[in-house]
Design an enzyme around this catalytic site. Sequence first.
Site, short mmCIF file in Angstrom:
data_model
loop_
_atom_site.label_atom_id
_atom_site.label_comp_id
_atom_site.label_asym_id
_atom_site.label_seq_id
_atom_site.Cartn_x
_atom_site.Cartn_y
_atom_site.Cartn_z
N ASP A 128 5.22 -24.86 -5.10
CA ASP A 128 5.77 -23.44 -4.56
C ASP A 128 7.28 -23.30 -4.46
O ASP A 128 7.64 -22.26 -4.41
CB ASP A 128 5.11 -23.18 -3.04
CG ASP A 128 5.40 -24.02 -2.13
OD1 ASP A 128 5.66 -25.19 -2.43
OD2 ASP A 128 5.58 -23.73 -1.02
N CYS A 139 3.31 1.55 2.83
CA CYS A 139 4.75 0.90 2.71
C CYS A 139 5.74 1.68 1.63
O CYS A 139 6.89 2.01 1.90
CB CYS A 139 4.45 -0.56 1.95
SG CYS A 139 3.23 -1.51 2.74
N ASP A 180 1.77 -30.08 -5.20
CA ASP A 180 2.89 -30.34 -4.28
C ASP A 180 2.14 -30.22 -2.74
O ASP A 180 1.09 -29.71 -2.76
CB ASP A 180 3.89 -29.43 -4.20
CG ASP A 180 5.05 -29.36 -3.22
OD1 ASP A 180 5.34 -30.34 -2.79
OD2 ASP A 180 5.18 -28.31 -2.71
N CYS A 238 0.81 -1.09 -0.01
CA CYS A 238 0.03 -0.14 -0.15
C CYS A 238 0.89 1.23 0.08
O CYS A 238 2.10 0.96 0.18
CB CYS A 238 -0.94 -0.01 1.28
SG CYS A 238 0.27 -0.11 2.75
N ASP A 277 10.32 -27.57 -6.64
CA ASP A 277 9.15 -27.66 -7.61
C ASP A 277 9.33 -26.96 -8.81
O ASP A 277 8.59 -27.19 -9.86
CB ASP A 277 7.75 -27.14 -7.27
CG ASP A 277 7.17 -27.73 -5.93
OD1 ASP A 277 7.44 -29.09 -6.00
OD2 ASP A 277 6.85 -27.15 -4.80
#
Lengths: 53, 710
Positions: free
Chosen positions: B605, B28, B427, B25, B609
Amino acid sequence: MNGLAILIPVALLLGLSGIGAFFWAAKSGQFDDLDGAAMRILIDDEDKPDTRE
Amino acid sequence: MNAPAAARRPEPLTTSTFAVEGMRCAGCIAKIEHGLAADNDIATARVNFTTRQVRVAHLSEIDPEAIAERIRALGFEAHEAQNERPAGFTDESRKLVLALAVAGFAAMNVMLLSVSVWSGADGATRGMFHWISALIALPAAAYSGQTFFKSAWSALKRGRTNMDVPISIGVVLALALSVYETATGGIHAYFDGALMLLFFLLGGRFLDSVMRQKAQDGITALLRRLPNDALVLGKDGTTSRRAIDELAPNMKLLVAAGERIAADGVVLSGESDVDRSLVTGESDAEPVVEGSEVLAGTINLSAPLTVKITGVGNDTTIAEIARLMESAGQGKSRYTRIADRAARLYAPAVHSLALLTFAGWMIAGMGLHASITTAIAVLIITCPCALGLAVPISQVVVTGAMMRKGIMVKDGSGLERLARADAAIFDKTGTITIGRPLVTAGMPEDATERAALLALARTSNHPASRAIVCTLGDSIDAAEASALQEVPGKGVCGIVAGRKAMLGRPDWVGSSGHDGSGTSFRLGDGPVHHIVTEDQPRPDTVAALARMQRLGIGCTMISGDAADPVARLADRLGIEGRARMRPEDKVAAIRALEESGHHVLMVGDGLNDGPALRAASVSMAPSSATDVGRQAADIVFLGDGLAPVPMAIAAARRTMAVVKQNFAMAVIYNLFAVPLAMAGFVTPLIAAAAMSGSSLIVVANALRLRGAAR
């Protein structure tokens, strides 16, 4: 016809200047961070110089 | 406000770019920019929110890694980006948008002049208007048609044809004919048609390229997951910090607790637990003793280790995975996009029709000029506008809808491939499950015990301790504990209110009847609490998997974990589970499915993988994935649930349905328009109206996809 002789070049020039402005904007990075630009309006600027007398 | 503050000092400045994760946002942005610029050795910091990067101008003597550290201190994950991605608009999009602007400007002005001609200007006025049109159209087409001309030329050179060939031929011929007509004082010029064609098609191309980059996120460098330097133990017993590329096999490394191991090696001395999740996907920390192998990129959790290096740089497991990823991407590059498949049919058909028209009129004795005029009218009216727009506009509308639901599609071909998927492989750790263990049972009820437990758990980095801290959270205050020490491979002990408290492996704490898994806790001579921590499935996994079944997609779970937890979770979810899969096993499993005629969707993830994500026809990754996983996947989804996976599949299928409808409309339109053109009834006015009409219909149909992500 005389009117056209003036108006058509004028119209084209105006259009061309618009395109020129758009080229400049794209090349100078105006569109580089559109999402950020939308957010930045919400940032409070604390480091702005106080202009009140 | 948008201008970076002026540099405060005249010293030479260096610019470094950092990829930052976790910006959400305006707050940040402000936090990072103000936080960094407040330091005296940093002149300016500028966040690019679109690319999630920060560009920092700083004094050349500070190390970029130190700045990354400061960004982390502000609460964001950051690492130095090796090369700054051109922000926002990539070069391709920038070229396209400029070409689009030129084509649009020229098309509008020429259209105005054309309207005057159609409404009855003739003689000298018509001649002048045609000349002015030519003056605008020729340079504009030369500039904005480059994309098509280049690609058509390179296709023709290799003796192939693509969508750009008929477009280029149509545009060039139309312009040439119009110039000839203008020069000879003819009544029909197609300048407007040629420009409008370019304008619509560029619109499609531009949307396509914007979509491709919109969901691209931060930069990945696989090997940046390794530390930059390591502590090397010299032969004379002294230690020195060495950069990672100076490491060589047989050197001895000292790895502190909590540090990432810089190279593959064998433990010489020390006992500790290692978090291998980055490389193998295993969620449980693995105890290591003298003689155990450790892998580069894994984290040493509980005690210092001395490691003898066996592999560095390109010989590490992590580099092996990177190579596997490179070789796995073949299946995707073989996929031809639907628009190109359509073009293969379309281009020859159009050109033979135009040729047929020309031949027919010549035979009928209409003369060369009239025959060419009609043949070109055929080329123009079979305008591929609708075809060129059909795919990108549908995909842009649907990716917008998906983005609002937190699904980011990296490119259109990913959507097309997803629509064909008929088998899914998930996964386990971090995809089906949340990816960090949570306490499921066995917590002590007594407040004194809980306070002592928190005091012990806080001191350790072990995943189980972290889960315990997470559970106890802020509900209680930790007890005062003294003599806290971590016994590597065993657990933590300390003295709380004069009683000995222990948290660790069941056999060490003194419980029996457990198979050594899980964690036990005991205060003084009280009861032994056996605390079970498990990685929990995402909250809506069952519903998401059920919806996948309804969509006719068979699901399998694969994991690098041990057989037991995998089997338990697979039973609970009612799907097939396979355990102990190394990255190359995952790729092999996917290849086997693909060869049996399935189109596989891989959802994963981790770094482990990565190769599988690349090998599958289409792949998705949660946004919590490692950046390798996010980079390798076609589609990234946000949020805690798995619901986006079936949602994306449903949306992709609806998109393809609409794309096919759009193709059908384009075909029907051509069935009407082509005979008219061949008969010679088409004037520039009719061509313009028909072209824009067909494009509008296609766009309107695509807009129905706005609610497709459900």
